[in-house]
Write an enzyme that holds these catalytic residues in place. Structure first.
Site, PDB file in Angstrom:
ATOM      1  N   LYS A  27       0.844  -1.197   0.000  1.00 34.55           N
ATOM      2  CA  LYS A  27       0.000   0.000   0.000  1.00 34.55           C
ATOM      3  C   LYS A  27       0.880   1.247   0.000  1.00 34.55           C
ATOM      4  O   LYS A  27       1.936   1.263   0.643  1.00 34.55           O
ATOM      5  CB  LYS A  27      -0.912  -0.040   1.235  1.00 34.55           C
TER       6      LYS A  27
ATOM      7  N   SER B  37      -9.881   1.754   2.694  1.00 36.64           N
ATOM      8  CA  SER B  37      -8.972   2.539   1.881  1.00 36.64           C
ATOM      9  C   SER B  37      -7.890   1.718   1.173  1.00 36.64           C
ATOM     10  O   SER B  37      -7.249   2.235   0.263  1.00 36.64           O
ATOM     11  CB  SER B  37      -8.288   3.587   2.760  1.00 36.64           C
TER      12      SER B  37
ATOM     13  N   SER C 154     -10.138  -0.616   6.857  1.00 38.57           N
ATOM     14  CA  SER C 154      -9.518  -0.383   5.540  1.00 38.57           C
ATOM     15  C   SER C 154      -8.815  -1.590   4.920  1.00 38.57           C
ATOM     16  O   SER C 154      -8.417  -1.529   3.759  1.00 38.57           O
ATOM     17  CB  SER C 154      -8.529   0.781   5.624  1.00 38.57           C
TER      18      SER C 154
END
Lengths: 468, 99
Positions: A70, A145, A169
């Site tokens: 990420k 997210s 997330s």
């Protein structure tokens, strides 16, 4: 559609059927072919991955396995943009401890996955680099997210990925994309090198194709780190030790508050099907209550935004990050750089967080939210005195449509109702897919007491097998 | 809880954000809706409850106070938007005495 699990590729590598360099090349060509239509990755440094692959030690637990990262986790020499204009040109000067742990175990970090800016969002649409699409249906969002991490694994352009989970997330995009995502206990994985959003809630974790891979990754990621003062000194167990064992007699709680009429029918059906499967495996299903279940979203958004307004004050245009052009006073430089660098949702949350911490409102909002947080944690203590694990939906709905402007920020926040509690209470929680005949994926969430991941993975794996 | 409407212009100043009129209007609407929802926290009796700032009971934040090397000057400044003579360049903050 999927690319093959970690276990599959480990076996292929150890038998000599493929080399680490060939594996990176095969993955890179898949990314090059599929990423333009999905936007799951912002960038991927094939050359660096090939260099790492050439010297990969395949005898290690993740030897030669490429893992996607990420965009808010620092990999030395690679960008870490948090999908924000603010950090568009930022190059990480050091490795996050989680990245060091992956490298120590032989993994090759490969690719920066798209995300909601600074991990603020549930749809993967709040990115300065464009929205990520759901690989199951490109008219829908992948969740967020950790949108790119989930979409990449689901689309077969990553074997597994790292994400971060502040209010769901990891688990919510895993649910919307049809893969496995686990948020471990607060303190299990060092956050050193993770760009902070809300420090009392943030936790790193893996997104993978199955429960076995999640356990393998946790084995490599967890452990005490003196560089993160919240990291736990508890010993790291073998998280795969109980996978495959019977779950007969294990008590699993179903909170009556989670059987809400607000759940989509497909979500209710998935929960009912999962409960039935667990009963058939010999688990004992017990109805429980989490009385503060309705209060978690309000509690969370006050605390998370308060912490974010403080954490994001470091972005001032001075030491790193975006700086406004032209000559101006120092004060204007701060506010212009921040206003140009941050997107709308980040600004909205900074404003909310600043407000609840401001003079005259602090006790009414922030202190009260911290007290309700203690009550939420107490609800779980009471529940875990009765049962071993808790089952429920990961999200009240399947993935919403892209660009659904009818959803207000509040409505979007309310959909986090099932994932937020584990962050507030610091508990481990996992989302696994409930197989669908047609339509979008639906995830089922299991929650466990602090540090009970080994048993949590045992139950999740048994359910995964029963449903497959 | 206070029933004041949020003054986004003032709060933005505290947060060092410059917002457009459109952003102020939009955020005022969004945040007032969120704050109205948050009022539900008043339903819970929190008398005598200690505020929870951290989710884990067994944290030990202390470590041995040993020296270790960190980033070099060059590494630490590599991401700075403006540098000169080994330092980060910022706008003038002190007016000269005779100006």
């Amino acid at each position: 559609m999927k690319f093959g699990t970690i276990s599959h590729w480990k076996q292929q590598l150890s038998s000599g059927a493929i080399s680490p360099v060939e594996l990176v090349q095969e993955l890179a060509s898949k990314i090059e072919a599929l990423n333009p239509s999905l936007n799951a990755y912002i960038s991927w440094d094939k050359e660096a991955a090939l260099v790492a692959a050439a010297s990969a030690d395949i005898s290690k637990p993740l030897g030669g396995i490429p893992i996607a990262i990420k965009d808010n986790i620092c990999v030395k020499g690679q960008p870490a943009r948090c999908s924000s204009r603010m950090l568009e040109d930022f190059v990480a000067p050091y490795n996050a401890s989680s990245i060091n742990n992956l490298h120590k175990n032989g993994a090759i970090t490969f690719g920066n996955t798209n995300m909601d800016e600074f991990a603020m969002g549930s749809h993967g649409e709040n990115s300065a680099f464009g929205a990520t699409l759901n690989p199951n249906n490109p008219l829908h969002v992948p969740g967020g997210s950790s949108s790119g991490s989930a979409a990449a694994v689901a689309a077969g352009i990553a074997i597994a990925a790292l994400g971060s989970d502040t209010g769901g997330s990891i688990r919510q995009p895993a649910s919307h994309c049809g893969i496995v995502g686990i948020k471990p206990t607060y303190g299990r994985i060092s956050r050193y090198g993770l760009v902070a959003f809300a420090s009392s809630l943030d936790q790193i974790g893996p997104l993978s194709q199955n429960v076995q891979d999640a356990a393998l990754m946790l084995n490599c990621l967890c452990g005490y780190d003196p560089k993160d003062s919240t990291s736990s000194k508890r010993e790291t167990p073998d998280f795969s030790a109980e996978i495959g064992q019977s779950i007969a007699g294990i008590k699993i709680g179903v909170p009556k508050e989670y059987l809400s009429s607000g759940n989509d029918p497909a979500v209710s059906a998935a929960l009912a099907g999962s409960i039935k499967a667990l009963e058939e495996l010999g688990a004992q299903i017990v109805e429980i209550s989490l009385p503060r279940a309705e209060a978690v979203v309000s509690t969370y958004y006050i605390i998370a935004c308060a912490e974010a307004s403080s954490n994001l004050s470091r972005f001032d245009g001075i030491r790193y990050g975006h700086r406004t052009a032209g000559n101006t006073s120092l004060d204007n430089l701060y506010s212009r750089s921040r206003s140009e660098g941050f997107g709308a949702e980040v600004k909205r949350r900074i404003i909310l967080g600043t407000y609840v911490l401001s003079s005259g409102f602090y006790d009414a909002y922030y202190t009260r939210a911290q007290k309700v947080r203690a009550l939420v944690a107490q609800d779980f203590n009471n529940a875990f005195a009765q049962v071993d694990y808790i089952i429920g939906p990961s999200s009240p709905t399947a993935a919403p449509r892209l660009k659904d402007e009818s959803l207000s920020p509040l409505q979007t926040y309310l959909a986090d109702i099932y994932t937020i509690p584990a962050n507030l209470a610091g508990l481990p929680a996992i989302s696994i897919p409930y197989p669908q005949q047609s339509g979008l994926p639906i995830g089922i969430q299991l929650q466990a007491p602090h540090f009970a991941e080994t048993g949590l993975l045992r139950v999740a794996s048994a359910l995964e097998l029963a449903l497959s | 809880m206070p029933d004041n409407q949020i003054d986004v212009t003032y709060i933005a100043k505290l947060a060092k954000l410059e917002l457009s009129d459109e952003e102020i209007a939009r955020f005022s609407q969004d945040l007032n809706q969120i704050l109205a929802h948050v009022e539900q926290l008043n339903e819970w009796d929190v008398e005598g409850i200690a505020p929870m700032s951290h989710p884990l009971p067994d944290m030990d934040a202390l470590r041995a106070d040993n020296c270790s090397s960190g980033l070099s000057n060059d590494e630490a400044m590599a991401n700075a938007p403006a540098c000169a003579e080994g330092q980060i360049r910022v706008p003038k903050v002190v007016e000269s005495a005779h100006s």
